[in-house]
Write an enzyme that holds these catalytic residues in place. Structure first.
Site, short mmCIF file in Angstrom:
data_model
loop_
_atom_site.label_atom_id
_atom_site.label_comp_id
_atom_site.label_asym_id
_atom_site.label_seq_id
_atom_site.Cartn_x
_atom_site.Cartn_y
_atom_site.Cartn_z
N SER A 237 0.85 -1.19 0.00
CA SER A 237 0.00 0.00 0.00
C SER A 237 0.88 1.24 0.00
CB SER A 237 -0.90 0.00 1.23
OG SER A 237 -0.14 0.35 2.36
N LYS A 238 0.22 2.37 -0.05
CA LYS A 238 0.95 3.65 -0.11
C LYS A 238 1.96 3.80 1.02
CE LYS A 238 -1.44 7.09 -2.80
NZ LYS A 238 -2.89 7.21 -2.79
N ARG A 239 1.63 3.22 2.17
CA ARG A 239 2.54 3.31 3.31
C ARG A 239 3.94 2.80 2.95
NH1 ARG A 239 1.86 -0.50 6.81
NH2 ARG A 239 0.35 -1.60 5.54
N HIS A 240 3.97 1.84 2.02
CA HIS A 240 5.25 1.23 1.66
C HIS A 240 6.03 2.04 0.63
CE1 HIS A 240 2.83 -2.39 2.96
NE2 HIS A 240 3.88 -2.44 3.75
N GLY A 241 5.44 3.12 0.14
CA GLY A 241 6.11 3.90 -0.91
C GLY A 241 5.19 4.02 -2.10
#
Ligand code: GLU
Length: 462
Positions: A237-241
């Site tokens: 997800s976006k949290r990962h980049g």
């Protein structure tokens, strides 16, 4: 039958890593088998779909080199076709009108839940023979007992208990077709033989199979690829980049590195890591798709990128590099000379742009690392730099060999080690302590820049 695959994005967001991988697998399978690869835009959610997103998806596919043989087709423009299939199903008696209210249906679902079953419509209108009215939806007549089986090309045989599935809606009250109906009709009309998609669609497959069955048409072959996870093993997800493929272009990744990386998220061939596009087309098979989830690994992507940066000819890199340079655009011929020096060192084209800064900045705006100046431009080295400056004004061939010879003569004359002058010289002409090889750097900078910079460095205050 000629093989046909499709990529069917919903244009509600950018092309993300998972979508690009799905597109790639379908593209490869089509190319490998001399088949057709079709792009179908699933834009039935009119609120959330935008032409800008459609264009962004097309641009990203173009950047990756995933060319399609047909399409883009747009579901929003194919409504009449879906309606004709729905009519056909009703005429055959394999679909029916239902006038149960949403509250009634919810009550049925609740009843099932209380019995410990999966929530479902109970088939109340199945045999009523209702006609169409503005109150009715159309439901598929799904099998009541038995199992729905299919042989997933990635996961192996999968079966669903028909008792757990229901007569789901294929057309809403406002006459719009539902998602599964539109997908099946399109896959039939487009002659799709193989569907490779993310395993978030596994639960749609039995429903789609029920539609094929009701239409008495053989279904295509399905393969569901596992999710991509972040390094913490949670869904990527976006949290990962960044998720959007084009964000990787911005970060300075080459499309061939991206393709090579994406394919390895779920596909393997022996223990090979590097695959050219031609290699992949030759080697790609469904058998080699893995069924376990794969983890997105930025270091590996960067490693592949640095490999392709080394392999790519400077002329092409110079065009890409130019987009990453944010001050006055340099001459292409100069860039092409700089690039071979940076190719062994850069992980991304953005990094290469940063590394090329000192080559490109005008001499009087070169940034000097003050610490390096303090350490290396000392009283003693200033004298050497002045002497070297004079020699460099007159050296005949301002190339690696000529420069190396000239400086060798100088250190011999002064009876000093090369290292006494190497870093001072580097700092004087690049502003910093790390750069490609000194002589090659000087050759590329050329006599004028080197002399200017030496003069400027000699004026620097400690
Ligand atoms: N439009 C669907 C999605 O974006 C894909 C449907 C399919 O591949 O069958 O997830």
């Amino acid at each position: 039958m000629r093989i046909a695959t499709r990529f069917a994005p919903s244009p509600t967001g950018f092309l993300h890593i998972g979508g690009a991988r799905t597109a790639l697998f379908n593209w490869l399978f089509a190319r490998k088998n001399n088949g057709r690869f079709i792009l179908r835009v699933e834009d039935t959610d009119e609120q959330r779909s935008t032409p800008e997103m459609t264009q962004a998806i097309i641009d990203a596919m173009e950047w990756l080199g995933l060319d399609c043989d047909e399409g883009p087709y747009f579901q929003s423009l194919r409504k009449d076709m879906y309606l004709s299939y729905i009519e056909r199903l009703v005429e055959k008696g394999n679909a029916y009108f239902c006038n149960c209210s949403p509250d009634e249906v919810e009550a049925m679902r609740e009843q099932a839940r209380q019995k410990g079953l999966k929530p479902k419509y109970n088939g109340k209108c199945r045999e009523k023979g209702l006609s169409r009215s503005h109150e009715t939806v159309v439901r598929i007549k799904a099998p009541i007992s038995g199992q729905t089986l299919f042989n997933d090309q990635v996961k192996g045989p999968i079966s669903f208990n028909n008792q757990e599935l229901d007569d789901f809606v294929i057309q809403r009250k406002d006459k719009t077709p539902t998602y599964n109906l539109a997908v099946v009709v399109d896959d039939i009309e487009m002659g799709i033989t193989h569907i490779l998609r993310g395993d978030d669609h596994v639960n749609n497959t039995p429903k789609q199979l029920h539609i094929y069955q009701a239409l008495e048409i053989d279904p295509p072959i399905f393969g569901h690829v596992p999710m991509i996870l972040g390094p913490d093993k949670k869904k990527l997800s976006k949290r990962h980049g960044a998720l959007s493929v084009m964000a990787y272009k911005e970060m300075g990744f080459l499309p061939e590195a991206m393709i090579n990386y994406l394919v390895r998220l779920g596909w393997s061939f022996k223990d090979e890591e590097i695959f050219s596009r031609e290699d992949l087309i030759q080697k790609f098979t469904l058998e080699n798709l893995g069924s376990s989830a794969c983890v997105f690994d930025m270091d590996k992507l960067t490693w592949l990128n640095s490999h392709y940066i080394k392999e790519t000819d400077p002329e092409r890199l110079s065009i890409i590099l130019k987009d990453h340079i944010h001050f006055e655009k340099p001459e292409m011929t100069y860039l092409e000379k700089i690039i071979p020096l940076l190719q062994p060192r850069a992980g991304t084209m953005k990094e290469m742009a940063e590394m090329s800064d000192f080559f490109l900045l005008p001499d009087n705006s070169l940034k000097y690392d003050q610490k390096a100046v303090n350490k290396f431009i000392t009283e003693e080295t200033r004298t050497h730099l002045k002497n070297i400056l004079e020699r460099l004004e007159n050296v005949e061939s301002f190339d690696q060999k000529g420069l190396e010879q000239e400086l060798a003569d100088y250190i011999q004359q002064e009876n000093i080690k090369f290292k006494v002058i190497a870093q001072p010289l580097r700092v004087a002409i690049t502003g910093k302590t790390a750069s490609p090889g000194l002589f090659e750097t000087m050759e590329v900078l050329g006599r004028e820049r080197v002399l200017n910079r030496l003069n400027i460095a000699l004026q620097l205050q400690r």
